[in-house]
Design an enzyme around this catalytic site. Structure first.
Site, PDB file in Angstrom:
ATOM      1  N   ASP A 352       0.850  -1.191   0.000  1.00 39.30           N
ATOM      2  CA  ASP A 352       0.000   0.000   0.000  1.00 39.30           C
ATOM      3  C   ASP A 352       0.893   1.252   0.000  1.00 39.30           C
ATOM      4  O   ASP A 352       2.091   1.177   0.279  1.00 39.30           O
ATOM      5  CB  ASP A 352      -0.958  -0.026   1.206  1.00 39.30           C
ATOM      6  CG  ASP A 352      -2.188   0.865   0.987  1.00 39.30           C
ATOM      7  OD1 ASP A 352      -2.168   1.696   0.047  1.00 39.30           O
ATOM      8  OD2 ASP A 352      -3.167   0.744   1.748  1.00 39.30           O
ATOM      9  N   GLU A 552     -10.153   7.381   4.812  1.00 40.32           N
ATOM     10  CA  GLU A 552      -9.112   6.787   5.664  1.00 40.32           C
ATOM     11  C   GLU A 552      -9.084   7.415   7.069  1.00 40.32           C
ATOM     12  O   GLU A 552     -10.138   7.642   7.668  1.00 40.32           O
ATOM     13  CB  GLU A 552      -7.761   6.858   4.952  1.00 40.32           C
ATOM     14  CG  GLU A 552      -7.827   6.148   3.594  1.00 40.32           C
ATOM     15  CD  GLU A 552      -6.496   5.875   2.953  1.00 40.32           C
ATOM     16  OE1 GLU A 552      -5.568   5.462   3.642  1.00 40.32           O
ATOM     17  OE2 GLU A 552      -6.402   6.060   1.723  1.00 40.32           O
TER      18      GLU A 552
HETATM   19  C1  BGC Z   1      -5.027   3.276   0.438  1.00 36.88           C
HETATM   20  C2  BGC Z   1      -5.233   2.254  -0.642  1.00 36.88           C
HETATM   21  C3  BGC Z   1      -5.089   2.883  -2.001  1.00 36.88           C
HETATM   22  C4  BGC Z   1      -3.748   3.560  -2.094  1.00 36.88           C
HETATM   23  C5  BGC Z   1      -3.473   4.191  -3.441  1.00 36.88           C
HETATM   24  C6  BGC Z   1      -3.805   4.122   0.217  1.00 36.88           C
HETATM   25  O1  BGC Z   1      -3.793   5.215   1.064  1.00 36.88           O
HETATM   26  O2  BGC Z   1      -4.937   2.613   1.678  1.00 36.88           O
HETATM   27  O3  BGC Z   1      -6.487   1.661  -0.506  1.00 36.88           O
HETATM   28  O4  BGC Z   1      -5.252   1.915  -2.994  1.00 36.88           O
HETATM   29  O5  BGC Z   1      -3.700   4.570  -1.100  1.00 36.88           O
HETATM   30  O6  BGC Z   1      -4.187   5.344  -3.640  1.00 36.88           O
END
Ligand code: BGC
Length: 677
Positions: A352, A552
């Site tokens: 990630d 998030e």
């Molecule tokens: C998230 C992921 C995402 C990635 C790319 C991260 O902050 O946890 O779900 O795919 O960013 O944007």
């Protein structure tokens, strides 16, 4: 002829290797994968003319080998495995390492791609081309990077990834679907396939081949800011919906075959334990011993992953969270033993966004530990170049074995071959056809259906023999209250144009109030109240309340924060005051736009009907279709909704009397309780 030459040069290199095999102080010359020979400093100097001749010869040999290899790996007449083997055999250590990294588009130039042969680029949430956020600019940006990759020695195509988590949601004008929590309420695998097909077409339209979706979390605590990214609190629901979604998104591709049609690569994320962290903290810790966690694994939380693996999901992303203090990214037991060995995942594990940097130790330790744990591609948004160089050094130092490196690169190449990237025409006529359909009425029709199916009717009082929903149709003076009623940003939530989303009319679509107006305009007047002293003189009040967008960690809440935004709370009170002053008795319907259960206990009592609309996306008329049209409610709750949010940390041990609406609850217009199957 070519073969003879190759034989001759190989013989020369072999003799050199034998000649110098006994040397003490070694330096590595890694000019080619076939000719990695070791010579001591002094001997290399004294034999400079021999080596310079051999370097020229070596170059010729490499070119000859490359031509032969290209005949195999650039032809779809060969099997995926044959192509992987042919390509791998001509790759240098550096070329392999750069395949293993992914950078953020804002940090990768066209020249970077040509210089390094970086394996992949992403647009993180809200990262649009510098030329502006519209589909044409996206297509141009993606394609210039993809074209640059074809100018490298090996011509390995660039994998471009994006978070198309509810439609191709980063791009202005895309069809935006309900967030997963709403699709969990719809609970319809066939709908998931229809959605996936539209998403794949709108992603392909701008040249992108890869989406970081679906999210397989099963949220246990709505304090978690990513609750809406999960389909359901139950892993079995997630498995039921995610499997068909992945299959359709990837064009129903089977093992080691080539994808057909307008398909894109899926990503099962985030492995694993998501939704189970203490206090619902994003990127937090699952407080279980490894033995307790293994028990949880055996109780079904792996099922969504199994379902996706059965659908041949090509990639998977570990979770930021840790289990008993150990981050999933550096957990070899989970990524290699459980995922790759027990579950048989053959695809690529992508870390990630900068997640490895949260693991223990120095940067070298982080890369080594995560690589050895089973990460194949590193999403190191800004640090991708350093990351690739670190991989090179770690292999040279023996901290990452060549076997592990080759396994990672093979997995990455498998994804690239299976998704037809080597046979893809950049900026093709077909891509432009898809671009002309971007955000089309036909695509939006699928999203509108998804909205209709995702609505959950939580309350539907009977008044004078008829339910509220049955009586609403007769209203002639409808007053819609709440800023959420005309706010596309709020109805879409996070991961829409911006990473955290944004209130306001941030993209194209139909706000809730517009949908209502279009549906009833022939027989009713519709007016709108936002705040303050409200006009309640109508015969029907529709109040839209909920949350503001977030994503998030920005969406993590204390129990006291799980409630409608303060403007909505004030509005709800103002409506009551106005009704009391006015002395009339309109029907009152409450619509909740939120990514999770929030505190509405008091308002449920005040309203005749309550609808949970989750985060429906751009097609707000789907709500009017059901409220005022002929469609009935079919959605049921994918999460338990408790009365007192202060008790959210213990929600699964609360007595029935503390539950506002249980998991699976939902009514239809006639007031009948639906069953969730
Ligand atoms: C998230 C992921 C995402 C990635 C790319 C991260 O902050 O946890 O779900 O795919 O960013 O944007």
């Amino acid at each position: 002829m070519k073969n003879n030459k190759v034989f001759k040069f190989t013989g020369l290199i072999l003799s050199m290797a034998l000649l110098f095999s006994a040397c003490g102080s070694q330096i590595e010359t890694s000019v080619s994968p076939q000719a990695s020979v070791s010579v001591s400093q002094s001997e290399s100097e004294s034999l400079s003319d021999v080596t310079s001749v051999s370097e020229d010869d070596q170059k010729e040999q490499d070119e000859a080998l490359l031509i032969e290899a290209k005949k195999i790996y650039q032809s779809a007449d060969h099997s995926v495995q044959e192509r992987i083997d042919a390509l791998l055999s001509v790759m240098t250590l550096e070329e392999k390492a750069y395949q293993c990294v992914q950078g953020e588009q804002a940090n990768v130039t066209v020249d970077d791609v040509k210089r390094t042969g970086i394996g992949s680029v992403l647009s993180g949430g809200g990262s649009a081309p510098s030329t502006g956020n519209n589909p044409e600019n996206w297509q141009e940006r993606v394609n210039e990077l993809k074209a640059a990759a074809l100018e490298t020695r090996l011509e390995i195509p660039l994998l471009y990834g994006i978070d198309a988590v509810h439609g191709n949601n980063n791009i202005y004008g895309a069809t935006v679907f309900p967030h997963n929590i709403g699709l969990g309420a719809a609970n319809d695998p066939e709908l998931m396939e229809e959605i996936a097909k539209v998403v794949a077409r709108e992603v392909r339209a701008v040249g992108v081949q890869y989406s970081f979706a679906p999210c397989l979390a099963n949220p246990q605590n709505e304090r978690w800011g990513r609750t809406y990214e999960g389909f359901s609190e139950k892993a079995s629901d997630v498995a039921k919906l995610a499997g068909p979604f992945v299959a359709a998104l990837q064009g129903y591709v089977t093992d080691d075959e080539y994808m057909q049609g307008d398909a894109i690569i899926a990503c099962a994320k985030h492995f694993i334990g998501e939704g189970y962290t203490e206090d619902g903290i994003n990127q937090g810790d699952v407080k279980m011993t490894p033995a307790e966690f293994d028990k949880l694994l055996s109780m079904g939380i792996l099922d969504p992953y199994r379902a996706c693996i059965d659908s041949n999901v090509l990639t998977l992303m570990p979770s930021y969270n840790s289990i008993d203090g150990l981050k999933c990214h550096e957990n070899r037991h989970l990524l290699t033993e459980v995922l790759k060995e027990q579950l048989g995942f053959k695809g690529m594990v992508i870390s990630d966004y900068n997640a490895i940097q949260q693991c223990k130790g120095t940067y070298n330790d982080q890369v080594a530990n995560c690589f050895n744990a089973g990460v194949d591609m590193f999403m190191e948004a800004q640090n991708w170049d350093v990351c690739a160089k670190t991989i090179v050094n770690l292999v040279k130092e023996g901290k990452i074995t060549e076997e592990r490196l080759n396994d990672a690169v093979s997995r990455i190449l498998r994804v690239k071959f299976m998704s037809n990237m080597f046979d893809e025409e950049i900026n093709s006529a077909h891509e432009n056809e898809l671009l002309s359909e971007f955000g089309s009425a036909e695509n939006r029709e699928v999203a509108r259906r998804a909205v209709r199916e995702s609505l959950v009717l939580l309350k539907n009082d009977k008044i004078k023999g008829k339910t509220t929903l049955e009586r609403m149709k007769d209203a002639t003076n409808i007053i819609v209250c709440g800023s959420g009623a005309f706010d596309l940003g709020r109805q879409c939530g996070g991961w829409t144009i911006f990473w955290e989303g944004k209130a306001g009319n941030i993209t194209q679509g139909t706000p809730v109030i517009q949908g209502i107006y279009d549906e009833v305009k022939d027989h009713a007047k519709v007016s709108h109240n936002v705040n303050g002293k409200v006009d309640v003189s109508g015969d029907l009040i529709v109040t839209v309340i909920g949350e503001n967008p977030y994503s998030e960690t920005g969406g993590d809440r204390l129990p006291s924060g799980l409630k409608p935004i303060s403007a909505d709370v004030k509005l709800l009170d103002a409506i009551e005051e106005s009704i009391a002053e006015n002395g009339n008795d309109p029907l009152k319907v409450l619509i909740v736009l939120a990514g999770r259960p929030i505190d509405i206990t008091d308002y449920v009592d005040r309203y005749d009907a309550v609808v949970m609309a989750f985060l429906p996306g751009t097609e707000g008329e789907g709500i009017a279709d059901v409220l005022f049209g002929d469609y009935d409610f079919t959605g049921t709750l994918p999460m338990t909704w408790i009365k007192d949010q202060e008790k959210v940390n213990d929600k699964f041990s609360l007595p029935e009397s503390e539950i506002l609406f249980p998991y699976g609850f939902g009514l239809n217009k006639a007031g009948k309780k639906l069953t969730r199957e």
